[in-house]
Design a protein around this motif. Structure first.
Motif, PDB file in Angstrom:
ATOM      1  N   MET A   1       0.849  -1.195   0.000  1.00  0.00           N
ATOM      2  CA  MET A   1       0.000   0.000   0.000  1.00  0.00           C
ATOM      3  C   MET A   1       0.883   1.242   0.000  1.00  0.00           C
ATOM      4  N   LYS A   2       0.632   2.136  -0.942  1.00  0.00           N
ATOM      5  CA  LYS A   2       1.397   3.383  -1.003  1.00  0.00           C
ATOM      6  C   LYS A   2       0.608   4.489  -0.330  1.00  0.00           C
ATOM      7  N   VAL A   3       1.271   5.205   0.576  1.00  0.00           N
ATOM      8  CA  VAL A   3       0.612   6.289   1.293  1.00  0.00           C
ATOM      9  C   VAL A   3       1.326   7.601   1.009  1.00  0.00           C
ATOM     10  N   LEU A   4       0.544   8.663   0.955  1.00  0.00           N
ATOM     11  CA  LEU A   4       1.091  10.010   0.817  1.00  0.00           C
ATOM     12  C   LEU A   4       0.973  10.708   2.158  1.00  0.00           C
ATOM     13  N   VAL A   5       2.048  11.342   2.589  1.00  0.00           N
ATOM     14  CA  VAL A   5       2.029  12.129   3.819  1.00  0.00           C
ATOM     15  C   VAL A   5       2.256  13.586   3.441  1.00  0.00           C
ATOM     16  N   THR A   6       1.230  14.417   3.597  1.00  0.00           N
ATOM     17  CA  THR A   6       1.428  15.853   3.407  1.00  0.00           C
ATOM     18  C   THR A   6       2.042  16.425   4.672  1.00  0.00           C
ATOM     19  N   GLY A   7       2.790  17.508   4.538  1.00  0.00           N
ATOM     20  CA  GLY A   7       3.467  18.063   5.709  1.00  0.00           C
ATOM     21  C   GLY A   7       4.525  17.119   6.244  1.00  0.00           C
ATOM     22  N   ALA A   8       5.126  16.329   5.342  1.00  0.00           N
ATOM     23  CA  ALA A   8       6.043  15.264   5.767  1.00  0.00           C
ATOM     24  C   ALA A   8       7.329  15.786   6.388  1.00  0.00           C
ATOM     25  N   SER A   9       7.692  17.006   6.100  1.00  0.00           N
ATOM     26  CA  SER A   9       8.926  17.554   6.674  1.00  0.00           C
ATOM     27  C   SER A   9       8.696  18.181   8.039  1.00  0.00           C
ATOM     28  N   GLY A  10       7.451  18.197   8.500  1.00  0.00           N
ATOM     29  CA  GLY A  10       7.124  18.832   9.772  1.00  0.00           C
ATOM     30  C   GLY A  10       7.427  17.955  10.968  1.00  0.00           C
ATOM     31  N   TYR A  11       7.159  18.485  12.135  1.00  0.00           N
ATOM     32  CA  TYR A  11       7.437  17.802  13.402  1.00  0.00           C
ATOM     33  C   TYR A  11       6.712  16.460  13.477  1.00  0.00           C
ATOM     34  N   LEU A  12       5.409  16.476  13.270  1.00  0.00           N
ATOM     35  CA  LEU A  12       4.627  15.241  13.318  1.00  0.00           C
ATOM     36  C   LEU A  12       4.816  14.411  12.052  1.00  0.00           C
ATOM     37  N   GLY A  13       4.795  15.066  10.899  1.00  0.00           N
ATOM     38  CA  GLY A  13       4.877  14.356   9.627  1.00  0.00           C
ATOM     39  C   GLY A  13       6.139  13.538   9.480  1.00  0.00           C
ATOM     40  N   GLY A  14       7.269  14.086   9.932  1.00  0.00           N
ATOM     41  CA  GLY A  14       8.526  13.362   9.836  1.00  0.00           C
ATOM     42  C   GLY A  14       8.523  12.098  10.670  1.00  0.00           C
ATOM     43  N   ARG A  15       8.022  12.191  11.899  1.00  0.00           N
ATOM     44  CA  ARG A  15       7.950  11.016  12.777  1.00  0.00           C
ATOM     45  C   ARG A  15       6.983   9.971  12.195  1.00  0.00           C
ATOM     46  N   LEU A  16       5.912  10.440  11.565  1.00  0.00           N
ATOM     47  CA  LEU A  16       4.951   9.530  10.959  1.00  0.00           C
ATOM     48  C   LEU A  16       5.587   8.764   9.796  1.00  0.00           C
ATOM     49  N   CYS A  17       6.380   9.462   8.980  1.00  0.00           N
ATOM     50  CA  CYS A  17       7.060   8.798   7.858  1.00  0.00           C
ATOM     51  C   CYS A  17       7.983   7.692   8.364  1.00  0.00           C
ATOM     52  N   HIS A  18       8.735   7.986   9.411  1.00  0.00           N
ATOM     53  CA  HIS A  18       9.617   6.973  10.006  1.00  0.00           C
ATOM     54  C   HIS A  18       8.813   5.729  10.406  1.00  0.00           C
ATOM     55  N   ALA A  19       7.706   5.944  11.124  1.00  0.00           N
ATOM     56  CA  ALA A  19       6.924   4.829  11.642  1.00  0.00           C
ATOM     57  C   ALA A  19       6.277   4.017  10.524  1.00  0.00           C
ATOM     58  N   LEU A  20       5.788   4.697   9.497  1.00  0.00           N
ATOM     59  CA  LEU A  20       5.164   3.991   8.377  1.00  0.00           C
ATOM     60  C   LEU A  20       6.176   3.119   7.640  1.00  0.00           C
ATOM     61  N   LEU A  21       7.390   3.636   7.459  1.00  0.00           N
ATOM     62  CA  LEU A  21       8.430   2.875   6.762  1.00  0.00           C
ATOM     63  C   LEU A  21       8.819   1.619   7.538  1.00  0.00           C
ATOM     64  N   THR A  22       8.921   1.747   8.847  1.00  0.00           N
ATOM     65  CA  THR A  22       9.305   0.577   9.643  1.00  0.00           C
ATOM     66  C   THR A  22       8.236  -0.506   9.600  1.00  0.00           C
ATOM     67  N   ARG A  23       7.008  -0.136   9.247  1.00  0.00           N
ATOM     68  CA  ARG A  23       5.923  -1.109   9.147  1.00  0.00           C
ATOM     69  C   ARG A  23       5.751  -1.625   7.722  1.00  0.00           C
ATOM     70  N   GLY A  24       6.645  -1.212   6.833  1.00  0.00           N
ATOM     71  CA  GLY A  24       6.633  -1.754   5.482  1.00  0.00           C
ATOM     72  C   GLY A  24       5.794  -1.007   4.470  1.00  0.00           C
ATOM     73  N   TYR A  25       5.257   0.141   4.845  1.00  0.00           N
ATOM     74  CA  TYR A  25       4.491   0.918   3.880  1.00  0.00           C
ATOM     75  C   TYR A  25       5.430   1.602   2.883  1.00  0.00           C
ATOM     76  N   SER A  26       4.952   1.776   1.672  1.00  0.00           N
ATOM     77  CA  SER A  26       5.644   2.592   0.684  1.00  0.00           C
ATOM     78  C   SER A  26       5.156   4.024   0.872  1.00  0.00           C
ATOM     79  N   VAL A  27       6.077   4.929   1.174  1.00  0.00           N
ATOM     80  CA  VAL A  27       5.705   6.284   1.588  1.00  0.00           C
ATOM     81  C   VAL A  27       6.168   7.317   0.562  1.00  0.00           C
ATOM     82  N   ARG A  28       5.243   8.150   0.181  1.00  0.00           N
ATOM     83  CA  ARG A  28       5.583   9.317  -0.639  1.00  0.00           C
ATOM     84  C   ARG A  28       5.434  10.550   0.244  1.00  0.00           C
ATOM     85  N   ALA A  29       6.524  11.249   0.451  1.00  0.00           N
ATOM     86  CA  ALA A  29       6.543  12.416   1.332  1.00  0.00           C
ATOM     87  C   ALA A  29       6.330  13.675   0.498  1.00  0.00           C
ATOM     88  N   PHE A  30       5.252  14.379   0.773  1.00  0.00           N
ATOM     89  CA  PHE A  30       4.920  15.603   0.041  1.00  0.00           C
ATOM     90  C   PHE A  30       5.501  16.788   0.791  1.00  0.00           C
TER      91      PHE A  30
END
Length: 338
Positions: free
Chosen positions: A1-30
């Protein structure tokens, strides 16, 4: 499953990207072309892929291009400040950004779920009681333009849900924890001011109440909202309801230092806020304290996260447990000494 994270460079968004990747999601950081990407993991971290997409939530064409091929949108992008010189930006980003996300959903027809990061401010103050997800902002008074923009966006999200859009709204409290020291991490900022001597006393008289939540608990709540959240559902991702006086007292215990000896009246803090706004207009640097900050301090913002605990298995840590991690982290960065 590919997920898009808006605000990915922000305080919350960055931590969310880390967590999604460790769970095997394909992440596109906007992210915006000018964004600081230091909070994002390197490509292919955790064995899953991270892809960067450049644009802005206020630029529809860049957003629709970023969403192409994605199944889920985590819409965390927001302008989070108590005061800025151009308040219209709150509405172009916080309201217009959500409208664009909903427009993308309708145009592409491939998005299966939207996890929308709202804010406790969207529900309104709770003077004298503890609120839950049934509360809707009265719209009669707003302490800040940020609060107003999030309340308007919340109504748009609820309307979209009523029309069948698979949107899940989550409402973090006062987020704190390791990561970027931004206005979205106000607890860390105030602790830095406290231990550097620029904030010698308590703020007000300790009758304020906020729902403090650790950033990593909020991240877990977002992922749980994807997997378990009901479309149209609203979930408070909050935590312990306490005052900033308690934050300073816990910090004193952890660091084995003295507690503040006095309280700074809100009238004094407001006067300082007006001076700070004046200097901000001259220097261009946003103030830590502004009059809208004081308007917020005059109210209580206490919430229950029982629904998230029950339906999402949300498990927020205590304020003491969280600060026991955060304060040594700030010391390790050289931001505080004790």
């Amino acid at each position: 499953m590919k997920v898009l994270v808006t605000g990915a460079s922000g305080y919350l968004g960055g931590r969310l990207c880390h967590a999604l990747l460790t769970r095997g999601y394909s992440v596109r950081a906007f992210v915006r072309p000018t964004s600081d990407l230091s909070s994002l993991p390197p490509p292919s971290a955790g064995g899953a892929s991270l892809e960067l997409a450049y644009g802005d939530v206020t630029d529809y064409e860049s957003l629709v291009a970023a969403c192409s091929g994605c199944h889920v949108i985590f819409h965390t992008a927001a302008l989070v400040e108590p005061w800025i010189p151009q308040p219209s930006r709150f509405f172009s980003v916080n309201v217009g950004g959500l409208k664009n996300v909903l427009r993308v959903y309708k145009e592409l027809g491939t998005i299966e779920k939207i996890i929308y990061t709202s804010s406790f401010f969207a529900l309104g103050s709770t003077d004298g009681y503890v609120a839950d997800e049934t509360q809707v902002h009265s719209g009669k008074f707003f302490c800040t333009e940020y609060e107003k923009s999030k309340a308007i966006a919340d109504k748009i999200a609820l309307e979209a849900a009523s029309e069948g859009v698979p949107i899940v709204a989550v409402y973090p409290g006062v987020i704190y924890g390791p990561g970027k020291v931004t206005s979205g991490n106000i607890v860390a900022k105030l602790i830095i001011e406290r231990f550097n001597g620029r904030l010698p006393g308590y703020i007000g008289y300790g009758n304020d109440r906020y729902s403090f939540c650790h950033v990593d608990d909020v991240v877990e709540g977002h992922i749980a909202a994807l997997n378990k959240g009901q479309p149209g559902g609203r979930y408070l991702l909050t935590g312990e309801n306490a005052s900033f006086k308690l934050v300073f007292d816990i910090a004193a215990v952890i660091t084995e230092t003295k507690r503040p000896l006095f309280s700074i009246p809100l009238l004094v803090i407001e006067a300082y806020g007006w001076v700070s706004v004046l200097f901000s207009r001259i220097t261009g640097k946003l103030p830590l304290i502004s009059p809208p900050t004081v308007y917020v301090l005059r109210h209580q913002w206490a919430y229950s996260c029982e629904k998230a605990k029950l339906e999402l298995n949300y498990n927020p840590r205590s304020l003491k447990e969280g600060l026991t991690e955060v304060i040594p982290w700030l010391k390790s960065l050289g931001l505080i000494k004790y």
